[in-house]
Each structure stands twice: as C-alpha cells, then as structure tokens.
Design a protein around this motif. Structure first.
Motif, PDB file in Angstrom:
ATOM      1  N   GLN A  77      -3.350 -50.718   3.462  1.00 21.37           N
ATOM      2  CA  GLN A  77      -4.202 -50.422   4.786  1.00 21.37           C
ATOM      3  C   GLN A  77      -4.349 -48.580   5.269  1.00 21.37           C
ATOM      4  O   GLN A  77      -3.059 -48.817   6.177  1.00 21.37           O
ATOM      5  CB  GLN A  77      -3.789 -51.163   5.869  1.00 21.37           C
ATOM      6  N   ASP A  78      -5.591 -48.019   4.868  1.00 21.86           N
ATOM      7  CA  ASP A  78      -5.433 -46.655   5.940  1.00 21.86           C
ATOM      8  C   ASP A  78      -6.493 -46.514   6.698  1.00 21.86           C
ATOM      9  O   ASP A  78      -7.017 -45.864   6.293  1.00 21.86           O
ATOM     10  CB  ASP A  78      -5.311 -45.342   4.639  1.00 21.86           C
ATOM     11  N   PHE A  79      -5.409 -46.619   8.291  1.00 19.20           N
ATOM     12  CA  PHE A  79      -6.746 -46.848   9.084  1.00 19.20           C
ATOM     13  C   PHE A  79      -5.980 -45.829  10.333  1.00 19.20           C
ATOM     14  O   PHE A  79      -6.036 -46.480  11.215  1.00 19.20           O
ATOM     15  CB  PHE A  79      -7.062 -48.291   9.228  1.00 19.20           C
ATOM     16  N   PRO A  80      -6.096 -44.967  10.454  1.00 18.44           N
ATOM     17  CA  PRO A  80      -5.161 -43.742  11.098  1.00 18.44           C
ATOM     18  C   PRO A  80      -5.950 -43.707  12.051  1.00 18.44           C
ATOM     19  O   PRO A  80      -5.014 -44.017  13.528  1.00 18.44           O
ATOM     20  CB  PRO A  80      -4.883 -42.333  10.481  1.00 18.44           C
ATOM     21  N   LEU A  81      -7.172 -44.389  12.562  1.00 23.08           N
ATOM     22  CA  LEU A  81      -7.552 -44.101  13.931  1.00 23.08           C
ATOM     23  C   LEU A  81      -6.899 -45.728  14.868  1.00 23.08           C
ATOM     24  O   LEU A  81      -7.128 -45.914  16.104  1.00 23.08           O
ATOM     25  CB  LEU A  81      -8.972 -44.405  13.675  1.00 23.08           C
ATOM     26  N   VAL A 122      -1.158 -43.441  12.421  1.00 25.09           N
ATOM     27  CA  VAL A 122      -0.316 -43.224  11.273  1.00 25.09           C
ATOM     28  C   VAL A 122      -1.090 -42.221  10.410  1.00 25.09           C
ATOM     29  O   VAL A 122      -2.245 -42.872   9.921  1.00 25.09           O
ATOM     30  CB  VAL A 122       0.503 -43.748  10.286  1.00 25.09           C
ATOM     31  N   GLN A 123      -0.579 -40.514   9.881  1.00 30.46           N
ATOM     32  CA  GLN A 123      -1.308 -39.884   8.483  1.00 30.46           C
ATOM     33  C   GLN A 123      -0.691 -40.162   7.759  1.00 30.46           C
ATOM     34  O   GLN A 123       0.387 -39.216   7.838  1.00 30.46           O
ATOM     35  CB  GLN A 123      -1.466 -38.728   9.774  1.00 30.46           C
ATOM     36  N   TRP A 137     -11.152 -41.263   8.940  1.00 33.16           N
ATOM     37  CA  TRP A 137     -12.842 -40.733   9.672  1.00 33.16           C
ATOM     38  C   TRP A 137     -12.294 -40.236  10.469  1.00 33.16           C
ATOM     39  O   TRP A 137     -11.439 -39.632  11.151  1.00 33.16           O
ATOM     40  CB  TRP A 137     -13.218 -42.575  10.405  1.00 33.16           C
ATOM     41  N   PRO A 138     -13.118 -38.344   9.901  1.00 31.57           N
ATOM     42  CA  PRO A 138     -13.365 -38.054   8.545  1.00 31.57           C
ATOM     43  C   PRO A 138     -12.435 -38.819   7.097  1.00 31.57           C
ATOM     44  O   PRO A 138     -11.340 -37.776   7.260  1.00 31.57           O
ATOM     45  CB  PRO A 138     -13.709 -36.960   8.612  1.00 31.57           C
ATOM     46  N   GLY A 139     -12.427 -39.226   6.074  1.00 36.84           N
ATOM     47  CA  GLY A 139     -12.015 -39.221   5.088  1.00 36.84           C
ATOM     48  C   GLY A 139     -12.074 -38.935   3.708  1.00 36.84           C
ATOM     49  O   GLY A 139     -11.781 -39.847   2.993  1.00 36.84           O
ATOM     50  N   CYS A 142     -13.877 -49.480   1.405  1.00 37.40           N
ATOM     51  CA  CYS A 142     -13.690 -48.034   2.433  1.00 37.40           C
ATOM     52  C   CYS A 142     -13.992 -49.204   3.526  1.00 37.40           C
ATOM     53  O   CYS A 142     -14.592 -50.331   2.859  1.00 37.40           O
ATOM     54  CB  CYS A 142     -14.521 -47.865   2.219  1.00 37.40           C
ATOM     55  N   GLY A 143     -13.585 -49.196   4.464  1.00 34.08           N
ATOM     56  CA  GLY A 143     -13.682 -50.161   5.778  1.00 34.08           C
ATOM     57  C   GLY A 143     -14.689 -49.272   7.111  1.00 34.08           C
ATOM     58  O   GLY A 143     -15.680 -48.795   6.262  1.00 34.08           O
ATOM     59  N   ASN A 144     -13.925 -49.199   8.115  1.00 34.71           N
ATOM     60  CA  ASN A 144     -15.374 -48.506   8.973  1.00 34.71           C
ATOM     61  C   ASN A 144     -16.533 -49.313   8.782  1.00 34.71           C
ATOM     62  O   ASN A 144     -17.534 -48.518   9.545  1.00 34.71           O
ATOM     63  CB  ASN A 144     -15.860 -47.156   8.991  1.00 34.71           C
TER      64      ASN A 144
END
Length: 307
Positions: free
Chosen positions: A139-143, A147-148, A172-174, A195-197
């Motif tokens: 899960q890549d959710f830096p907002l 974690v970038q 986001w943006p990604g 994808c999420g968001n």
C-alpha cells in the motif's frame, strides 16, 4: 482458497465496517453490504482498510468481522485484509488469523517511521520473511503514512519479493509513477496495480496502465463501469459515466469527513442500517447531509440523460 495473484484486476471495493448507533458491530448490515458490493460487480473485497475503521476494532472484533464477510462471500471473489500495524508481532498474528479464515492475501502499509529508501526496502523484506508464502498488497499512500516511495523503491521490492503481487497505488499526484512502473525493464515480472483515492483519478489511472481500483466509494458501480469500458476500449463512454459521478466522488474525498459521507450515502441507499462511525468519529451536520442529497439528485439526473 482464492489466493491473490498478479492477475488481480477490476474493482476490489474497500468495505466499510457497519456499526449500530451504540458502537456495536452491525453484522446484518455486513451481510447486506457484501451482497451489494458483489451485485455491483466487484471482483474482490478489501476489509479492515484505513476506511474500514480497523484501528477502532479489537482483535476479536477484527476476527469476527472478517469471518462474517468470508462466510457471506462464500468463495465468490478474493478477499484482501488489511493487517498494517506498528509492530511485526501484530502483523504476523493478524496475517495468520485472517489467512486461516480464508483471506486471499493481506495489505500492508509502511509505518510512518521509515525515512530512507533502504529502510523501506528492508522493512518489506522483513515483512515478506515474517508472513512466508502469503501474497501481499504493497500500500503506497504517502498522504496518510508520510512515507514517500519512489518508483525505483517499489521496483526493488517487487523484483526481490515474489509474494508482493499487487501495488495499491494511492499517491497523489502519482500518475507518472504508474507510467514509470509500466515501462519496459523496470519490473522483472508482472504486477497488479490497483488504485485508490476513492476512484477520483480512475480514468487517467486506467489510461496509464492500472488494472483497476482498490478503493471505496458509495457508488462502486461507477468504478466497475469505468474499468469495464476501458477494458473494452470504450474510453469516451467511460469518461462520460465517470463525469456524472465526479461531483459526489469529489465531495466524498474531503479529509476528515469522507467516511462519514460514504456511510451516510450507503445508509441512504439501504446498504447499511446506520451511518454511525465508531468513536472517535464525527457525524455529518444537517447542512452536509443536504449537500450530499443535492449531489445525489443531480447525479441521478445526469445518469438518466446519459442512458
């Protein structure tokens, strides 16, 4: 068992956790919710995600919710369970528990303490060793996590760890990240990208090479039709339908109140009995409810015009 693979595609809906007004879990609404998501065309479900209020549940409640959902799904689609936690003991215990209940795989976000690329890569190597042959979603959710993860870091994790079968892309943006990962030579094997968001950028994400969505929205049928139309090469139709839902999707993505909006809408649709969030969690004001009602009415009008 439906094990999660790199071929995961379509829409894996992030399920909410229904509660009674007194904070107790509403298991009858869990059943109705599963039926609703599957009838809408979901190809999978994800439970105990960040929008599932997982941190508000006890371990026993988490087990009972997963068990109830697995029973209702009855093997029709794969179910992914979020097991993100501060420590490996919790992750290991939760993973063993949900896999024993029939989960297809687990989803793991990085802890906010990770700062460097090497720390991120090492963390996931240790996680993969901990959970063994269990397939997992990165899960890549830096907002939210802070974690970038650069595309090169994600590529190192995927290329080195065969049990990482899916990326939940929620930067986001990604969009450039998807393009980079899909470029020849970056990954040495297939990878599902969901994808999420809240589906807010789904048409663009599909055009960049995503396989679908792993997120929530009170109208999951929107995500289903967008993905299906893109798969059939009907990009204009996908965007027309997406645009009809966009105002409500945008409204639902407000930080701090998005889940309350989603639960209110799901309750209004008869999917769950109550809009309740477990404390701490703020309810919508009457003004906010009226704004949602107006957006739904305008959405229905636009859909009638398109059909």
């Amino acid at each position: 068992m439906n094990r999660l693979t790199t071929k995961a595609a379509g829409v894996f809906v992030i399920a909410v956790t229904p509660f009674h007004p007194d904070g107790g879990i509403d298991y009858e609404s869990c059943d109705r919710m599963v039926d609703f998501y599957l009838d809408a065309g979901a190809t999978g479900l994800t439970v105990l995600g960040m929008m599932g209020e997982a941190p508000k549940l006890t371990v026993e409640e988490s087990r009972d919710v997963v068990a109830r959902i697995m029973t209702r799904v009855d093997g029709r689609v794969p179910v992914v369970v979020g097991v993100s936690a501060p420590g490996f003991a919790q992750i290991g215990g939760l993973t063993e528990m949900v896999m024993d209940l029939g989960a297809a795989g687990v989803m793991i976000a990085p802890p906010g303490s990770l700062r460097t690329d090497e720390q991120i890569v090492t963390y996931y190597k240790q996680v993969a060793e901990l959970i063994g042959d269990v397939p997992f979603v990165l899960q890549d959710f830096p907002l939210v996590t802070g974690v970038q993860m650069a595309p090169g870091v994600i590529a190192r994790i995927v290329n080195d760890l065969p049990t990482c079968v899916c990326l939940k892309h929620e930067d986001w943006p990604g969009l450039e990240k998807i393009t980079t990962l899909r470029r020849d030579g970056v990954l040495n094997r297939p990878l599902s990208i969901l994808c999420g968001n809240g589906g807010l950028f789904l048409p663009e994400e599909m055009a960049r090479g995503a396989d679908g969505a792993m997120t929530g929205f009170a109208y999951p049928e929107m995500m289903v039709v967008v993905v299906e139309h893109y798969a059939n090469g009907e990009m204009d139709r996908a965007r027309e339908l997406f645009d009809a839902y966009l105002p409500l999707a945008r409204f639902e993505q407000q930080p701090g109140m998005g889940l309350a909006i989603r639960k209110y809408t799901l309750a209004k649709r008869g999917v769950i009995a109550h809009e309740a969030l477990r404390s701490p969690g703020a309810a919508l004001s009457d003004k906010s409810r009226a704004e949602v009602d107006l957006l739904i009415a305008r959405q229905e009008k636009r859909l009638q015009e398109l059909n």
